[in-house]
Each structure stands twice: as structure tokens, then as C-alpha cells.
Design a protein around this motif. Sequence first.
Motif, PDB file in Angstrom:
ATOM      1  N   LEU A 121      -6.984 -27.954 -95.381  1.00 46.22           N
ATOM      2  CA  LEU A 121      -7.049 -29.405 -95.665  1.00 46.22           C
ATOM      3  C   LEU A 121      -5.456 -29.938 -96.489  1.00 46.22           C
ATOM      4  N   LEU A 122      -5.283 -28.943 -97.498  1.00 47.16           N
ATOM      5  CA  LEU A 122      -3.921 -29.085 -98.234  1.00 47.16           C
ATOM      6  C   LEU A 122      -2.726 -29.136 -97.415  1.00 47.16           C
ATOM      7  N   VAL A 123      -2.762 -27.991 -96.181  1.00 45.38           N
ATOM      8  CA  VAL A 123      -1.763 -28.153 -95.395  1.00 45.38           C
ATOM      9  C   VAL A 123      -1.428 -29.175 -94.544  1.00 45.38           C
ATOM     10  N   SER A 124      -2.773 -29.842 -94.082  1.00 38.79           N
ATOM     11  CA  SER A 124      -2.780 -31.041 -93.251  1.00 38.79           C
ATOM     12  C   SER A 124      -2.189 -32.169 -94.033  1.00 38.79           C
ATOM     13  N   ILE A 125      -2.492 -32.446 -95.185  1.00 37.94           N
ATOM     14  CA  ILE A 125      -2.017 -33.252 -96.151  1.00 37.94           C
ATOM     15  C   ILE A 125      -0.664 -33.341 -96.471  1.00 37.94           C
ATOM     16  N   LEU A 126      -0.090 -32.109 -96.834  1.00 35.96           N
ATOM     17  CA  LEU A 126       1.115 -31.870 -97.052  1.00 35.96           C
ATOM     18  C   LEU A 126       2.087 -32.187 -95.719  1.00 35.96           C
ATOM     19  N   PHE A 127       1.449 -31.998 -94.558  1.00 34.96           N
ATOM     20  CA  PHE A 127       2.148 -32.142 -93.459  1.00 34.96           C
ATOM     21  C   PHE A 127       2.318 -33.677 -93.216  1.00 34.96           C
ATOM     22  N   VAL A 128       1.164 -34.513 -93.382  1.00 33.39           N
ATOM     23  CA  VAL A 128       1.317 -35.940 -93.438  1.00 33.39           C
ATOM     24  C   VAL A 128       2.369 -36.538 -94.369  1.00 33.39           C
ATOM     25  N   CYS A 129       2.356 -35.987 -95.676  1.00 35.70           N
ATOM     26  CA  CYS A 129       3.336 -36.273 -96.468  1.00 35.70           C
ATOM     27  C   CYS A 129       4.760 -36.214 -96.078  1.00 35.70           C
ATOM     28  N   ILE A 130       4.938 -35.121 -95.634  1.00 34.30           N
ATOM     29  CA  ILE A 130       6.327 -34.711 -95.141  1.00 34.30           C
ATOM     30  C   ILE A 130       6.763 -35.655 -93.946  1.00 34.30           C
ATOM     31  N   GLU A 131       5.758 -35.916 -93.151  1.00 36.51           N
ATOM     32  CA  GLU A 131       5.982 -36.944 -92.157  1.00 36.51           C
ATOM     33  C   GLU A 131       6.430 -38.261 -92.556  1.00 36.51           C
ATOM     34  N   VAL A 132       5.697 -38.762 -93.665  1.00 35.99           N
ATOM     35  CA  VAL A 132       6.014 -39.886 -94.056  1.00 35.99           C
ATOM     36  C   VAL A 132       7.259 -39.986 -94.740  1.00 35.99           C
ATOM     37  N   LEU A 133       7.689 -38.705 -95.303  1.00 37.81           N
ATOM     38  CA  LEU A 133       9.009 -38.774 -95.991  1.00 37.81           C
ATOM     39  C   LEU A 133      10.276 -38.767 -95.015  1.00 37.81           C
ATOM     40  N   LEU A 134       9.767 -38.152 -93.880  1.00 38.65           N
ATOM     41  CA  LEU A 134      10.879 -38.379 -92.730  1.00 38.65           C
ATOM     42  C   LEU A 134      10.866 -39.530 -91.753  1.00 38.65           C
ATOM     43  N   TYR A 135       9.632 -40.143 -91.639  1.00 44.97           N
ATOM     44  CA  TYR A 135       9.646 -41.334 -90.852  1.00 44.97           C
ATOM     45  C   TYR A 135       9.558 -42.629 -91.672  1.00 44.97           C
TER      46      TYR A 135
END
Length: 167
Positions: free
Chosen positions: A49-63
Motif C-alpha cells: 500500500l505504501l508503494v502504491s501511495i508513493l507511486f501516486v505521489c511521484i506521478e502527481v509531482l511529475l504530471y
Amino acid sequence: MSAKKIVFVSLCACICVISKEMLSFLPNIELVTFLLMIYSLVFPVSFSLLVSILFVCIEVLLYGVGIWNISYIIAWPLLVGITYIFKHILAKNKDYMALCSGAFGLSFGTLCALPYLFIGGFHTFFSYILSGLLFDVVHMTGNYIIMLLLFDPMYKLIKQIYKKYYI
């Protein structure tokens, strides 16, 4: 959480982001579904779950921030949860993993359409789903094939990494 586990979560999330970016020239072909499902089979649910949430956070930072953020916040942790709930069935058979992965790819467009149900009503929601149906079929097919081809070697590798480094 120990520093070692924080690094593991960060590394796994970065692998998801990098794999997504490397395949971005192919529409709706990605390894994120595959990776999150494998992580969910091997690692504790809190880790995945932490991996998925961190993935989403990084995607928001990128896009940047957009309506798609709501969909990502729902879809990726949902995938982790479903995989974790059925992990005793899924881990035994790559065909089940491929079917589940393909089903997620097909339903991803519907999950992304959920915000439009509340913004524009049923017609907007339904139009969004129909307009992306071809992409969802491509997503489903890609997820299915990727899981069939890569499940066995990657599952064994991630289990070895878990035993050697994570515990």
C-alpha cells in the motif's frame, strides 16, 4: 519503520515510476499493475500500500494535479488490496494472476471515470468509459500478456529478495 524498509518502499515505488515512463511511448502498456501485484503477493500489505501511495505521489509531482489524481488514489491501492485478499489463490497459478491483471486493465477506465459520475452525471461517466474502451482493451491485453510472460521468474526473484534483504 526501519530505514531499510523505507528504502525498500522507495525503491519499489521508483521501479514502478521508471517502468511506466520507459513504456510511455506505448499507449496503456505498463508494468505498474504487474509490479504492484507481485509486491502484494510477497511483501506485507502495508508495504505494498505504501508503494502504491508513493507511486501516486511521484506521478502527481511529475504530471501535476488533475482529476486523474482521484482515480489513481482509488485504483492502485484497490489493486493492492484485491491482490492481497486473494493472494493464496493468485500466487498458485499464473493464469489466475493474468486474468486478474487483465480484468484490472479492462476496469481501469471505469475507475478513472468515477470522478466524472459526480461531476457530470451518468451520461458523462458513460461517455468517458465508451470513449476509452479501445484503450482499456489494449490495457487488458498488455496486462494479461505481461503477467503470463513475467510472473514465474519475477515472483521467484522478488521472494528471494524478500527473504534475503527485507526480513
